[in-house]
Scaffold this motif. Structure first.
Motif, PDB file in Angstrom:
ATOM      1  N   THR A 180       0.849  -1.186   0.000  1.00 24.81           N
ATOM      2  CA  THR A 180       0.000   0.000   0.000  1.00 24.81           C
ATOM      3  C   THR A 180       0.887   1.239   0.000  1.00 24.81           C
ATOM      4  OG1 THR A 180      -1.719  -1.165   1.220  1.00 24.81           O
ATOM      5  CG2 THR A 180      -1.819   1.220   1.233  1.00 24.81           C
ATOM      6  N   THR A 181       0.530   2.202  -0.860  1.00 30.62           N
ATOM      7  CA  THR A 181       1.272   3.456  -0.941  1.00 30.62           C
ATOM      8  C   THR A 181       0.337   4.612  -0.610  1.00 30.62           C
ATOM      9  OG1 THR A 181       0.890   3.533  -3.338  1.00 30.62           O
ATOM     10  CG2 THR A 181       2.976   2.582  -2.581  1.00 30.62           C
ATOM     11  N   ARG A 182       0.929   5.710  -0.131  1.00 30.44           N
ATOM     12  CA  ARG A 182       0.145   6.848   0.372  1.00 30.44           C
ATOM     13  C   ARG A 182       0.366   8.065  -0.522  1.00 30.44           C
ATOM     14  NH1 ARG A 182       0.173   6.691   6.504  1.00 30.44           N
ATOM     15  NH2 ARG A 182       0.949   8.788   6.301  1.00 30.44           N
ATOM     16  N   TRP A 183      -0.743   8.756  -0.833  1.00 32.92           N
ATOM     17  CA  TRP A 183      -0.699   9.854  -1.798  1.00 32.92           C
ATOM     18  C   TRP A 183      -1.616  11.000  -1.389  1.00 32.92           C
ATOM     19  CZ3 TRP A 183       2.662   8.866  -5.794  1.00 32.92           C
ATOM     20  CH2 TRP A 183       3.038   7.527  -5.962  1.00 32.92           C
ATOM     21  N   SER A 233     -11.394  10.263   2.124  1.00 34.99           N
ATOM     22  CA  SER A 233     -10.216   9.633   1.543  1.00 34.99           C
ATOM     23  C   SER A 233     -10.656   8.594   0.521  1.00 34.99           C
ATOM     24  CB  SER A 233      -9.351   8.986   2.625  1.00 34.99           C
ATOM     25  OG  SER A 233     -10.072   7.962   3.271  1.00 34.99           O
ATOM     26  N   GLU A 235       3.584  11.598   3.160  1.00 35.77           N
ATOM     27  CA  GLU A 235       3.690  10.940   4.455  1.00 35.77           C
ATOM     28  C   GLU A 235       2.621  11.476   5.402  1.00 35.77           C
ATOM     29  OE1 GLU A 235       5.516   8.303   5.305  1.00 35.77           O
ATOM     30  OE2 GLU A 235       6.156   8.298   3.217  1.00 35.77           O
ATOM     31  N   VAL A 240      -2.389  12.646   3.853  1.00 35.05           N
ATOM     32  CA  VAL A 240      -2.758  11.636   2.859  1.00 35.05           C
ATOM     33  C   VAL A 240      -4.276  11.601   2.678  1.00 35.05           C
ATOM     34  CG1 VAL A 240      -2.772   9.142   2.428  1.00 35.05           C
ATOM     35  CG2 VAL A 240      -0.730  10.242   3.367  1.00 35.05           C
ATOM     36  N   LEU A 263      -5.088   6.167  -0.733  1.00 34.36           N
ATOM     37  CA  LEU A 263      -4.278   4.965  -0.542  1.00 34.36           C
ATOM     38  C   LEU A 263      -4.410   4.120  -1.796  1.00 34.36           C
ATOM     39  CD1 LEU A 263      -5.292   3.939   3.090  1.00 34.36           C
ATOM     40  CD2 LEU A 263      -3.198   5.099   2.369  1.00 34.36           C
TER      41      LEU A 263
END
Length: 130
Positions: A2-5, A45, A66, A69, A72
């Motif tokens: 999972t990456t956060r944006w 979100s 970071e 956010v 996701l």
């Protein structure tokens, strides 16, 4: 994985970009997807499965983050996250209601309550989603 944006222009802009995108191997889950069947509260979100999160993020204009956010992106380990995905009339792809419910049950904050609302809808409307 999972990456956060951050979607710098907000979630509505992100959804518009997704509808026009050439990226097709994704499925929206969480609050945004649940609202298609059982609106609970405005989404703050976005949770999205993407086969290639980096390419999707670039095409959708997301910025890595970071803090602050609001998006996701998750690369599913198995294809089940895409199984039963639907395309809305406006072109946005949503994960299957059962997948969305499971994701909300394990989510933070109000997500479990959203899951309950969606499951109630699923019970009342089984013929529409099975």
């Amino acid at each position: 994985m999972t990456t956060r944006w951050i979607a710098p222009r907000g979630l509505e802009d992100l959804l518009g970009r997704m509808r026009k995108s050439t990226v097709q191997d994704y499925a929206v889950t969480g609050s945004i997807a649940a609202a298609h069947w059982a609106a609970y509260a405005p989404s703050r979100s976005a949770m999205i499965y993407a086969a290639d999160p980096q390419t999707a993020a670039e095409e959708w204009g997301l910025r890595p983050a970071e803090s602050g956010v609001n998006v996701l992106l998750a690369k599913p380990a198995y294809g089940v996250a895409f199984k039963g995905a639907i395309s809305r009339q406006d072109g946005l792809r949503l994960a299957a209601p059962a997948q969305v419910a499971v994701d909300l049950m394990t989510g933070p904050g109000r997500a479990p309550s959203e899951a309950e609302e969606l499951i109630d809808w699923m019970v009342r409307n089984e013929q529409l989603w099975r």
